[in-house]
Design a protein around this motif. Structure first.
Motif, PDB file in Angstrom:
ATOM      1  N   ALA A  20       0.837  -1.210   0.000  1.00 16.64           N
ATOM      2  CA  ALA A  20       0.000   0.000   0.000  1.00 16.64           C
ATOM      3  C   ALA A  20       0.870   1.258   0.000  1.00 16.64           C
ATOM      4  CB  ALA A  20      -0.936  -0.002   1.202  1.00 16.64           C
ATOM      5  N   VAL A  21       1.872   1.294   0.854  1.00 15.41           N
ATOM      6  CA  VAL A  21       2.751   2.467   0.934  1.00 15.41           C
ATOM      7  C   VAL A  21       3.554   2.622  -0.352  1.00 15.41           C
ATOM      8  CG1 VAL A  21       4.711   3.468   2.170  1.00 15.41           C
ATOM      9  CG2 VAL A  21       2.832   2.440   3.446  1.00 15.41           C
ATOM     10  N   HIS A  22       4.028   1.507  -0.898  1.00 22.10           N
ATOM     11  CA  HIS A  22       4.766   1.556  -2.162  1.00 22.10           C
ATOM     12  C   HIS A  22       3.875   2.096  -3.287  1.00 22.10           C
ATOM     13  CE1 HIS A  22       7.720   0.408  -5.185  1.00 22.10           C
ATOM     14  NE2 HIS A  22       6.703  -0.065  -5.885  1.00 22.10           N
ATOM     15  N   GLN A  23       2.634   1.624  -3.338  1.00 22.33           N
ATOM     16  CA  GLN A  23       1.716   2.077  -4.386  1.00 22.33           C
ATOM     17  C   GLN A  23       1.435   3.575  -4.266  1.00 22.33           C
ATOM     18  OE1 GLN A  23       0.493   0.270  -7.102  1.00 22.33           O
ATOM     19  NE2 GLN A  23       0.015   2.358  -7.707  1.00 22.33           N
ATOM     20  N   LEU A  24       1.284   4.046  -3.046  1.00 23.57           N
ATOM     21  CA  LEU A  24       1.062   5.488  -2.874  1.00 23.57           C
ATOM     22  C   LEU A  24       2.230   6.272  -3.459  1.00 23.57           C
ATOM     23  CD1 LEU A  24      -0.440   5.792   0.711  1.00 23.57           C
ATOM     24  CD2 LEU A  24      -1.625   5.928  -1.476  1.00 23.57           C
ATOM     25  N   GLY A  25       3.455   5.786  -3.234  1.00 21.14           N
ATOM     26  CA  GLY A  25       4.625   6.443  -3.816  1.00 21.14           C
ATOM     27  C   GLY A  25       4.539   6.483  -5.331  1.00 21.14           C
ATOM     28  N   ASP A  26       4.093   5.382  -5.939  1.00 20.08           N
ATOM     29  CA  ASP A  26       3.912   5.355  -7.394  1.00 20.08           C
ATOM     30  C   ASP A  26       2.852   6.350  -7.846  1.00 20.08           C
ATOM     31  OD1 ASP A  26       5.855   3.416  -7.590  1.00 20.08           O
ATOM     32  OD2 ASP A  26       4.472   1.782  -8.096  1.00 20.08           O
TER      33      ASP A  26
END
Length: 155
Positions: free
Chosen positions: A34-40
């Motif tokens: 989830a946190v990685h996707q937000l960065g994307d």
């Protein structure tokens, strides 16, 4: 046969969906994704939005791993970036285990190791709830307010 077409009057929201094992490791991986996707999507980890999404995702995924566990079934994380919120949905295979409609801080026993998860969800989410999209599925969702100062798709 024609492929369905998108309704041009409805906004298209970036979405991610993934399945995880109903284990502590699966819950941790859901939070990290989830946190990685937000960065994307242009929402850095150091923002209040990303921190709130991490906490809410961790709690909902942990609840799915502990209370929604069903042999041979995974839980699903779905994130959707909307104009003003990030929608987090966690679906599990235990619809017969209802989610409390409200988490009251006073309802948690101070000596208990459990019972604070939905209090945290209530604190970090703008709103949250639960629905049953099918006979063998329960979905708990939460909307976390976006920090609109960060540039991202869909704004």
């Amino acid at each position: 046969m024609h492929a369905p077409t998108a309704d041009p009057t409805q906004p298209v929201h970036p979405t991610l969906a993934a399945l995880f094992s109903p284990t502590p490791r699966g819950a941790r991986r859901a939070r990290l994704l989830a946190v990685h996707q937000l960065g994307d999507w242009g929402i850095p980890r150091a923002t209040a939005t990303a921190e709130a999404v991490a906490v809410v995702t961790a709690e909902l995924a942990a609840n799915a791993a502990v209370h929604g566990r069903h042999r041979g079934r995974y839980f699903r994380l779905r994130l959707q970036l909307k104009e003003h919120v990030v929608r987090i949905e966690v679906s599990d295979a235990r619809p017969e285990r209802p989610v409390p409609t409200a988490a009251q801080p006073g309802a948690v026993q101070p000596e208990s190791d459990h019972g604070r998860g939905l209090v945290l969800v209530t604190a970090f989410a703008e709103r949250w709830g639960c629905f049953q999209p099918g006979p063998a599925v329960k979905t708990v969702w939460a909307d976390v307010r976006r920090d609109l100062r960060t540039a991202s798709p869909g704004s």
